[in-house]
Motif scaffolding. Sequence first.
Motif, mmCIF file in Angstrom:
data_model
loop_
_atom_site.group_PDB
_atom_site.id
_atom_site.type_symbol
_atom_site.label_atom_id
_atom_site.label_comp_id
_atom_site.label_asym_id
_atom_site.label_seq_id
_atom_site.Cartn_x
_atom_site.Cartn_y
_atom_site.Cartn_z
ATOM 1 N N ASN A 112 -12.690 25.881 -38.828
ATOM 2 C CA ASN A 112 -13.625 26.080 -37.724
ATOM 3 C C ASN A 112 -14.279 27.454 -37.733
ATOM 4 O O ASN A 112 -15.422 27.598 -37.296
ATOM 5 C CB ASN A 112 -12.920 25.865 -36.386
ATOM 6 C CG ASN A 112 -12.426 24.449 -36.256
ATOM 7 O OD1 ASN A 112 -11.292 24.164 -36.614
ATOM 8 N ND2 ASN A 112 -13.273 23.561 -35.781
ATOM 9 N N ASN A 113 -13.552 28.466 -38.201
ATOM 10 C CA ASN A 113 -14.104 29.815 -38.248
ATOM 11 C C ASN A 113 -13.183 30.670 -39.106
ATOM 12 O O ASN A 113 -12.066 30.251 -39.451
ATOM 13 C CB ASN A 113 -14.225 30.405 -36.838
ATOM 14 C CG ASN A 113 -15.365 31.406 -36.712
ATOM 15 O OD1 ASN A 113 -15.903 31.884 -37.705
ATOM 16 N ND2 ASN A 113 -15.728 31.725 -35.480
ATOM 17 N N ASP A 129 -13.643 41.294 -31.859
ATOM 18 C CA ASP A 129 -13.976 40.425 -32.990
ATOM 19 C C ASP A 129 -13.196 39.117 -32.906
ATOM 20 O O ASP A 129 -13.755 38.037 -33.094
ATOM 21 C CB ASP A 129 -13.638 41.104 -34.331
ATOM 22 C CG ASP A 129 -14.459 42.342 -34.611
ATOM 23 O OD1 ASP A 129 -15.590 42.470 -34.092
ATOM 24 O OD2 ASP A 129 -13.953 43.202 -35.370
ATOM 25 N N ALA A 147 -14.493 36.910 -29.989
ATOM 26 C CA ALA A 147 -15.755 36.243 -30.337
ATOM 27 C C ALA A 147 -15.508 35.092 -31.311
ATOM 28 O O ALA A 147 -16.108 34.014 -31.182
ATOM 29 C CB ALA A 147 -16.729 37.255 -30.943
ATOM 30 N N CYS A 148 -14.611 35.306 -32.255
ATOM 31 C CA CYS A 148 -14.267 34.271 -33.229
ATOM 32 C C CYS A 148 -13.635 33.061 -32.553
ATOM 33 O O CYS A 148 -14.004 31.907 -32.815
ATOM 34 C CB CYS A 148 -13.324 34.882 -34.274
ATOM 35 S SG CYS A 148 -12.913 33.794 -35.634
ATOM 36 N N GLU A 185 -13.894 32.240 -29.342
ATOM 37 C CA GLU A 185 -14.846 31.614 -28.436
ATOM 38 C C GLU A 185 -15.820 30.692 -29.152
ATOM 39 O O GLU A 185 -16.291 29.717 -28.587
ATOM 40 C CB GLU A 185 -15.583 32.676 -27.608
ATOM 41 C CG GLU A 185 -14.682 33.281 -26.548
ATOM 42 C CD GLU A 185 -15.357 34.336 -25.690
ATOM 43 O OE1 GLU A 185 -16.357 34.954 -26.148
ATOM 44 O OE2 GLU A 185 -14.891 34.548 -24.555
ATOM 45 N N LYS A 186 -16.119 30.972 -30.426
ATOM 46 C CA LYS A 186 -16.984 30.073 -31.196
ATOM 47 C C LYS A 186 -16.297 28.741 -31.468
ATOM 48 O O LYS A 186 -16.944 27.745 -31.756
ATOM 49 C CB LYS A 186 -17.397 30.735 -32.515
ATOM 50 C CG LYS A 186 -18.427 31.826 -32.317
ATOM 51 C CD LYS A 186 -18.837 32.439 -33.632
ATOM 52 C CE LYS A 186 -19.848 33.545 -33.397
ATOM 53 N NZ LYS A 186 -20.185 34.253 -34.641
ATOM 54 N N VAL A 187 -14.978 28.709 -31.368
ATOM 55 C CA VAL A 187 -14.215 27.484 -31.624
ATOM 56 C C VAL A 187 -13.891 26.734 -30.326
ATOM 57 O O VAL A 187 -14.055 25.531 -30.250
ATOM 58 C CB VAL A 187 -12.910 27.808 -32.404
ATOM 59 C CG1 VAL A 187 -12.085 26.532 -32.626
ATOM 60 C CG2 VAL A 187 -13.222 28.479 -33.726
ATOM 61 N N ARG A 230 -15.931 29.792 -24.092
ATOM 62 C CA ARG A 230 -15.736 31.091 -23.429
ATOM 63 C C ARG A 230 -14.358 31.198 -22.782
ATOM 64 O O ARG A 230 -13.947 30.317 -22.028
ATOM 65 C CB ARG A 230 -16.822 31.278 -22.379
ATOM 66 C CG ARG A 230 -16.858 32.658 -21.804
ATOM 67 C CD ARG A 230 -18.030 32.779 -20.849
ATOM 68 N NE ARG A 230 -17.967 34.041 -20.172
ATOM 69 C CZ ARG A 230 -18.818 35.032 -20.373
ATOM 70 N NH1 ARG A 230 -19.824 34.849 -21.188
ATOM 71 N NH2 ARG A 230 -18.690 36.156 -19.723
#
Length: 128
Positions: free
Chosen positions: A105-106, A116, A119-120, A122-124, A127
């Motif tokens: 996923n990331n 960092d 943010a990583c 939260e992309k998966v 929020r």
Amino acid sequence: MSIRDRLHVMVVDDMSTSRGVITQALEEMGVKNYRTENDGGAAFRKLVTRPAHLVISDYNMPGVDGLQLLEGLRNHKVTSRIGFILVTGKATKEVIDQGRKLAMNNFLRKPFSTNDLKACIEKVVGRL
């Protein structure tokens, strides 16, 4: 109840210092539901019996490395949909391409900050 309150995370890294950096960052973000494992094979066995929402795994580990763990998770019905973030100091094109083929996923390059990692994640999962 926010995502951070419901999120269950498994942190997998053979280095206790690295596990500590990740879990400390999770706590700073308010994520309290996490467990750790120092071996990819043991993590897989535990995730099959008690899945998590997200796995944050080191790439370079003896025995079962991060990509082998990801492949095992994706090939097992119970764990196939677990979110997966690969953490690596060796973010070569080959490693990242292989991770993407396995539906990673990331990923996050070492060294990283709490922001960092947040943010990583939260992309998966969305929020926190």
